[in-house]
Design a protein around this motif. Structure first.
Motif, PDB file in Angstrom:
ATOM      1  N   VAL A  17       0.805  -1.309   0.185  1.00  0.00           N
ATOM      2  CA  VAL A  17       0.015  -0.076   0.077  1.00  0.00           C
ATOM      3  C   VAL A  17       0.907   1.234  -0.085  1.00  0.00           C
ATOM      4  CG1 VAL A  17      -1.770   1.361   1.502  1.00  0.00           C
ATOM      5  CG2 VAL A  17      -1.998  -0.987   1.137  1.00  0.00           C
ATOM      6  N   LEU A  18       1.923   1.311   0.584  1.00  0.00           N
ATOM      7  CA  LEU A  18       2.902   2.423   0.730  1.00  0.00           C
ATOM      8  C   LEU A  18       3.514   2.697  -0.365  1.00  0.00           C
ATOM      9  CD1 LEU A  18       4.417   4.473   2.099  1.00  0.00           C
ATOM     10  CD2 LEU A  18       6.094   2.849   2.894  1.00  0.00           C
ATOM     11  N   ILE A  19       3.819   1.538  -1.326  1.00  0.00           N
ATOM     12  CA  ILE A  19       4.561   1.847  -2.722  1.00  0.00           C
ATOM     13  C   ILE A  19       3.532   2.038  -3.709  1.00  0.00           C
ATOM     14  CG2 ILE A  19       5.471   0.343  -4.449  1.00  0.00           C
ATOM     15  CD1 ILE A  19       6.473  -1.324  -2.194  1.00  0.00           C
ATOM     16  N   GLY A  20       2.131   1.710  -3.312  1.00  0.00           N
ATOM     17  CA  GLY A  20       1.128   2.391  -4.456  1.00  0.00           C
ATOM     18  C   GLY A  20      -0.151   1.364  -4.566  1.00  0.00           C
ATOM     19  N   ALA A  21      -0.250   0.104  -3.902  1.00  0.00           N
ATOM     20  CA  ALA A  21      -1.314  -0.641  -4.378  1.00  0.00           C
ATOM     21  C   ALA A  21      -2.509  -0.088  -3.348  1.00  0.00           C
ATOM     22  CB  ALA A  21      -0.904  -1.899  -3.722  1.00  0.00           C
ATOM     23  N   ASN A  22      -3.617   0.023  -3.958  1.00  0.00           N
ATOM     24  CA  ASN A  22      -4.828   0.574  -3.162  1.00  0.00           C
ATOM     25  C   ASN A  22      -5.491  -0.444  -2.404  1.00  0.00           C
ATOM     26  OD1 ASN A  22      -4.891   3.216  -4.041  1.00  0.00           O
ATOM     27  ND2 ASN A  22      -5.795   2.459  -6.329  1.00  0.00           N
ATOM     28  N   PRO A  23      -5.890  -0.223  -1.260  1.00  0.00           N
ATOM     29  CA  PRO A  23      -6.418  -1.247  -0.277  1.00  0.00           C
ATOM     30  C   PRO A  23      -7.766  -1.658  -0.807  1.00  0.00           C
ATOM     31  CG  PRO A  23      -5.868   0.960   0.832  1.00  0.00           C
ATOM     32  CD  PRO A  23      -5.468   0.953  -0.562  1.00  0.00           C
ATOM     33  N   PRO A  24      -8.183  -2.831  -0.667  1.00  0.00           N
ATOM     34  CA  PRO A  24      -9.593  -3.387  -1.213  1.00  0.00           C
ATOM     35  C   PRO A  24     -10.620  -3.066  -0.510  1.00  0.00           C
ATOM     36  CG  PRO A  24      -8.550  -5.006   0.097  1.00  0.00           C
ATOM     37  CD  PRO A  24      -7.253  -4.064  -0.104  1.00  0.00           C
ATOM     38  N   VAL A  25     -10.783  -1.538  -0.034  1.00  0.00           N
ATOM     39  CA  VAL A  25     -11.693  -1.073   0.346  1.00  0.00           C
ATOM     40  C   VAL A  25     -12.034   0.102  -0.013  1.00  0.00           C
ATOM     41  CG1 VAL A  25     -11.507  -2.219   2.781  1.00  0.00           C
ATOM     42  CG2 VAL A  25     -10.254  -0.113   2.422  1.00  0.00           C
ATOM     43  N   ARG A  26     -13.232   0.841   0.344  1.00  0.00           N
ATOM     44  CA  ARG A  26     -13.604   2.264  -0.176  1.00  0.00           C
ATOM     45  C   ARG A  26     -13.092   3.058   0.830  1.00  0.00           C
ATOM     46  NH1 ARG A  26     -19.434   4.870  -1.035  1.00  0.00           N
ATOM     47  NH2 ARG A  26     -18.637   6.702  -1.771  1.00  0.00           N
ATOM     48  N   ARG A  30     -10.806  12.058   3.218  1.00  0.00           N
ATOM     49  CA  ARG A  30     -10.107  12.293   4.118  1.00  0.00           C
ATOM     50  C   ARG A  30      -8.692  11.033   4.267  1.00  0.00           C
ATOM     51  NH1 ARG A  30     -11.244  12.967  10.548  1.00  0.00           N
ATOM     52  NH2 ARG A  30      -8.930  13.098  11.297  1.00  0.00           N
ATOM     53  N   ALA A  31      -9.286  10.014   4.264  1.00  0.00           N
ATOM     54  CA  ALA A  31      -8.241   8.675   4.363  1.00  0.00           C
ATOM     55  C   ALA A  31      -7.488   8.662   2.959  1.00  0.00           C
ATOM     56  CB  ALA A  31      -9.063   7.388   4.516  1.00  0.00           C
ATOM     57  N   THR A  32      -7.913   8.988   1.783  1.00  0.00           N
ATOM     58  CA  THR A  32      -7.118   8.931   0.427  1.00  0.00           C
ATOM     59  C   THR A  32      -6.056  10.060   0.903  1.00  0.00           C
ATOM     60  OG1 THR A  32      -9.167   8.059  -0.371  1.00  0.00           O
ATOM     61  CG2 THR A  32      -7.500   9.297  -1.858  1.00  0.00           C
ATOM     62  N   ASP A  37      -0.239  11.570   1.764  1.00  0.00           N
ATOM     63  CA  ASP A  37       0.862  12.247   2.357  1.00  0.00           C
ATOM     64  C   ASP A  37       1.804  11.190   2.774  1.00  0.00           C
ATOM     65  OD1 ASP A  37      -0.616  14.688   2.106  1.00  0.00           O
ATOM     66  OD2 ASP A  37      -1.481  14.790   4.183  1.00  0.00           O
ATOM     67  N   ILE A  38       1.313   9.776   3.475  1.00  0.00           N
ATOM     68  CA  ILE A  38       2.238   9.042   4.053  1.00  0.00           C
ATOM     69  C   ILE A  38       3.190   8.341   2.798  1.00  0.00           C
ATOM     70  CG2 ILE A  38       2.181   6.742   4.874  1.00  0.00           C
ATOM     71  CD1 ILE A  38      -0.405   7.540   6.543  1.00  0.00           C
ATOM     72  N   ARG A  39       2.476   8.321   1.794  1.00  0.00           N
ATOM     73  CA  ARG A  39       3.328   7.818   0.586  1.00  0.00           C
ATOM     74  C   ARG A  39       4.445   8.770   0.161  1.00  0.00           C
ATOM     75  NH1 ARG A  39      -1.937   5.346  -2.685  1.00  0.00           N
ATOM     76  NH2 ARG A  39      -1.882   3.316  -1.936  1.00  0.00           N
ATOM     77  N   ASP A  40       3.970  10.048   0.158  1.00  0.00           N
ATOM     78  CA  ASP A  40       5.022  10.945  -0.136  1.00  0.00           C
ATOM     79  C   ASP A  40       5.997  11.186   0.865  1.00  0.00           C
ATOM     80  OD1 ASP A  40       3.688  11.901  -2.540  1.00  0.00           O
ATOM     81  OD2 ASP A  40       2.701  13.678  -1.453  1.00  0.00           O
ATOM     82  N   GLN A  41       5.764  11.035   2.216  1.00  0.00           N
ATOM     83  CA  GLN A  41       6.720  11.190   3.233  1.00  0.00           C
ATOM     84  C   GLN A  41       7.517   9.876   3.352  1.00  0.00           C
ATOM     85  OE1 GLN A  41       4.609  11.824   7.210  1.00  0.00           O
ATOM     86  NE2 GLN A  41       6.561  10.926   8.042  1.00  0.00           N
ATOM     87  N   ASP A  42       7.063   8.672   3.268  1.00  0.00           N
ATOM     88  CA  ASP A  42       7.746   7.436   3.402  1.00  0.00           C
ATOM     89  C   ASP A  42       8.297   6.962   2.065  1.00  0.00           C
ATOM     90  OD1 ASP A  42       7.764   8.223   5.918  1.00  0.00           O
ATOM     91  OD2 ASP A  42       5.984   6.725   6.484  1.00  0.00           O
ATOM     92  N   ALA A  43       8.092   7.368   0.923  1.00  0.00           N
ATOM     93  CA  ALA A  43       8.384   6.624  -0.360  1.00  0.00           C
ATOM     94  C   ALA A  43       9.462   6.029  -0.457  1.00  0.00           C
ATOM     95  CB  ALA A  43       8.205   7.588  -1.701  1.00  0.00           C
ATOM     96  N   GLY A  44      10.612   6.271  -0.041  1.00  0.00           N
ATOM     97  CA  GLY A  44      12.192   5.839   0.098  1.00  0.00           C
ATOM     98  C   GLY A  44      12.130   4.468   0.917  1.00  0.00           C
TER      99      GLY A  44
END
Length: 167
Positions: A17-26, A30-32, A37-44
Protein backbone atom coordinates in the motif's frame (compact mmCIF):
# COMPACT_ATOMS: atom_id res chain seq x y z
CA UNK A 1 2.17 -17.21 25.45
CA UNK A 2 0.96 -15.10 22.54
CA UNK A 3 3.37 -13.47 20.14
CA UNK A 4 2.83 -9.74 19.74
CA UNK A 5 3.36 -7.90 16.50
CA UNK A 6 2.38 -8.09 12.87
CA UNK A 7 2.77 -11.09 10.60
CA UNK A 8 4.97 -11.20 7.51
CA UNK A 9 1.88 -11.11 5.30
CA UNK A 10 0.36 -8.06 7.00
CA UNK A 11 3.65 -6.15 7.00
CA UNK A 12 4.13 -6.90 3.31
CA UNK A 13 0.57 -5.74 2.58
CA UNK A 14 1.39 -2.46 4.35
CA UNK A 15 4.51 -2.13 2.20
CA UNK A 16 2.47 -2.74 -0.95
CA UNK A 17 0.00 0.00 0.00
CA UNK A 18 2.87 2.37 0.77
CA UNK A 19 4.35 1.66 -2.66
CA UNK A 20 1.06 2.39 -4.37
CA UNK A 21 -1.35 -0.54 -4.20
CA UNK A 22 -4.84 0.52 -3.27
CA UNK A 23 -6.44 -1.23 -0.29
CA UNK A 24 -9.44 -3.38 -1.29
CA UNK A 25 -11.84 -1.10 0.58
CA UNK A 26 -13.57 2.16 -0.16
CA UNK A 27 -11.64 5.08 1.35
CA UNK A 28 -13.02 8.43 2.43
CA UNK A 29 -11.59 11.60 0.90
CA UNK A 30 -9.79 12.26 4.18
CA UNK A 31 -8.27 8.74 4.23
CA UNK A 32 -7.22 9.07 0.59
CA UNK A 33 -5.51 12.39 1.32
CA UNK A 34 -3.76 11.01 4.40
CA UNK A 35 -2.59 7.95 2.47
CA UNK A 36 -1.15 10.23 -0.23
CA UNK A 37 0.72 12.20 2.46
CA UNK A 38 2.17 9.02 3.97
CA UNK A 39 3.23 7.79 0.53
CA UNK A 40 4.98 11.10 -0.18
CA UNK A 41 6.67 11.17 3.24
CA UNK A 42 7.82 7.53 3.33
CA UNK A 43 8.28 6.74 -0.36
CA UNK A 44 11.95 5.80 0.02
CA UNK A 45 11.36 3.19 2.73
CA UNK A 46 9.86 0.49 0.55
CA UNK A 47 10.53 -1.16 -2.79
CA UNK A 48 8.91 -4.05 -4.60
CA UNK A 49 12.31 -5.40 -5.64
CA UNK A 50 13.99 -5.65 -2.24
CA UNK A 51 14.57 -4.03 1.12
CA UNK A 52 15.92 -0.59 2.03
CA UNK A 53 18.49 0.60 4.55
CA UNK A 54 18.01 4.26 5.45
CA UNK A 55 19.00 6.80 8.06
CA UNK A 56 16.12 8.25 10.11
CA UNK A 57 15.97 11.88 11.22
CA UNK A 58 17.10 10.69 14.67
CA UNK A 59 20.29 9.27 13.16
CA UNK A 60 19.13 5.67 13.54
CA UNK A 61 20.03 3.36 10.68
CA UNK A 62 17.03 1.21 9.84
CA UNK A 63 16.69 -1.83 7.63
CA UNK A 64 13.16 -1.70 6.24
CA UNK A 65 12.38 -5.40 5.84
CA UNK A 66 8.57 -5.16 6.00
CA UNK A 67 8.80 -8.70 7.39
CA UNK A 68 6.75 -8.66 10.60
CA UNK A 69 7.69 -9.01 14.24
CA UNK A 70 8.72 -12.67 14.27
CA UNK A 71 10.84 -12.53 11.11
CA UNK A 72 12.54 -9.34 12.30
CA UNK A 73 13.36 -10.93 15.65
CA UNK A 74 14.88 -13.85 13.75
CA UNK A 75 16.83 -11.56 11.42
CA UNK A 76 18.10 -9.39 14.28
CA UNK A 77 19.54 -12.47 16.00
CA UNK A 78 21.02 -13.82 12.79
CA UNK A 79 22.74 -10.50 12.03
CA UNK A 80 23.68 -9.85 15.65
CA UNK A 81 26.94 -7.96 15.01
CA UNK A 82 25.27 -5.58 12.55
CA UNK A 83 22.22 -4.67 14.61
CA UNK A 84 21.83 -2.11 17.37
CA UNK A 85 22.16 -4.15 20.58
CA UNK A 86 19.71 -1.86 22.40
CA UNK A 87 16.84 -2.24 19.95
CA UNK A 88 13.43 -3.69 20.56
CA UNK A 89 11.87 -5.84 17.88
CA UNK A 90 9.71 -3.91 15.44
CA UNK A 91 7.28 -5.04 12.78
CA UNK A 92 8.63 -3.30 9.68
CA UNK A 93 12.28 -2.49 10.33
CA UNK A 94 15.36 -3.50 12.26
CA UNK A 95 17.62 -0.89 13.80
CA UNK A 96 21.21 -1.37 12.71
CA UNK A 97 24.39 0.05 14.22
CA UNK A 98 24.63 3.81 13.58
CA UNK A 99 28.21 3.44 12.31
CA UNK A 100 27.41 0.61 9.89
CA UNK A 101 28.82 1.12 6.39
CA UNK A 102 27.41 -0.50 3.24
CA UNK A 103 30.59 -2.58 2.79
CA UNK A 104 30.26 -3.91 6.36
CA UNK A 105 26.61 -4.76 5.71
CA UNK A 106 27.47 -6.66 2.54
CA UNK A 107 30.26 -8.62 4.24
CA UNK A 108 28.25 -9.35 7.40
CA UNK A 109 25.06 -10.37 5.64
CA UNK A 110 26.57 -12.29 2.70
CA UNK A 111 26.18 -15.76 4.24
CA UNK A 112 23.28 -14.95 6.59
CA UNK A 113 20.82 -17.18 4.74
CA UNK A 114 23.03 -20.17 5.53
CA UNK A 115 23.19 -19.35 9.24
CA UNK A 116 19.68 -18.22 10.20
CA UNK A 117 19.27 -18.68 13.94
CA UNK A 118 16.50 -18.52 16.49
CA UNK A 119 15.70 -15.15 18.07
CA UNK A 120 17.14 -14.02 21.38
CA UNK A 121 14.68 -14.42 24.24
CA UNK A 122 14.42 -11.84 26.98
CA UNK A 123 14.59 -13.33 30.48
CA UNK A 124 11.38 -11.48 31.38
CA UNK A 125 9.57 -13.49 28.73
CA UNK A 126 10.47 -16.72 30.51
CA UNK A 127 8.27 -15.73 33.45
CA UNK A 128 5.25 -15.73 31.13
CA UNK A 129 5.89 -19.25 29.86
CA UNK A 130 3.49 -21.77 31.37
CA UNK A 131 5.36 -24.33 33.48
CA UNK A 132 8.61 -22.33 33.15
CA UNK A 133 9.52 -23.19 36.74
CA UNK A 134 9.30 -26.89 35.90
CA UNK A 135 11.63 -26.61 32.89
CA UNK A 136 15.38 -26.19 32.81
CA UNK A 137 16.10 -22.58 31.78
CA UNK A 138 17.86 -23.73 28.61
CA UNK A 139 14.78 -25.70 27.50
CA UNK A 140 12.39 -22.88 28.38
CA UNK A 141 14.51 -20.41 26.40
CA UNK A 142 14.67 -22.76 23.41
CA UNK A 143 10.89 -23.26 23.53
CA UNK A 144 10.22 -19.52 23.47
CA UNK A 145 12.80 -18.90 20.75
CA UNK A 146 11.20 -21.57 18.54
CA UNK A 147 7.76 -20.04 19.07
CA UNK A 148 9.05 -16.56 18.28
CA UNK A 149 10.98 -17.48 15.11
CA UNK A 150 9.77 -17.10 11.54
CA UNK A 151 12.55 -18.84 9.68
CA UNK A 152 10.76 -18.93 6.32
CA UNK A 153 10.04 -15.22 6.24
CA UNK A 154 13.58 -14.43 7.41
CA UNK A 155 14.98 -16.56 4.58
CA UNK A 156 12.70 -14.81 2.07
CA UNK A 157 13.95 -11.39 3.19
CA UNK A 158 17.59 -12.47 3.04
CA UNK A 159 17.04 -13.67 -0.55
CA UNK A 160 16.01 -10.15 -1.60
CA UNK A 161 18.48 -7.45 -2.65
CA UNK A 162 19.08 -4.59 -0.23
CA UNK A 163 19.12 -0.98 -1.41
CA UNK A 164 21.02 1.72 0.48
CA UNK A 165 19.55 5.17 1.06
CA UNK A 166 22.59 6.14 3.17
CA UNK A 167 26.21 6.87 2.29
Amino acid sequence: MGIAGLSFELSRAMRDVLIGANPPVRLTHRATARLADIRDQDAGLARTDGTVISRAGSGDVRWWTWAGYRANATLASTLDGLTDPMQNSEDNYIRLRKDLLPAEWKAGSADAAARICLPHVDEKALAGLKFSKALPERLATATLAARLADLGAAAAVLAEPTWFAIG
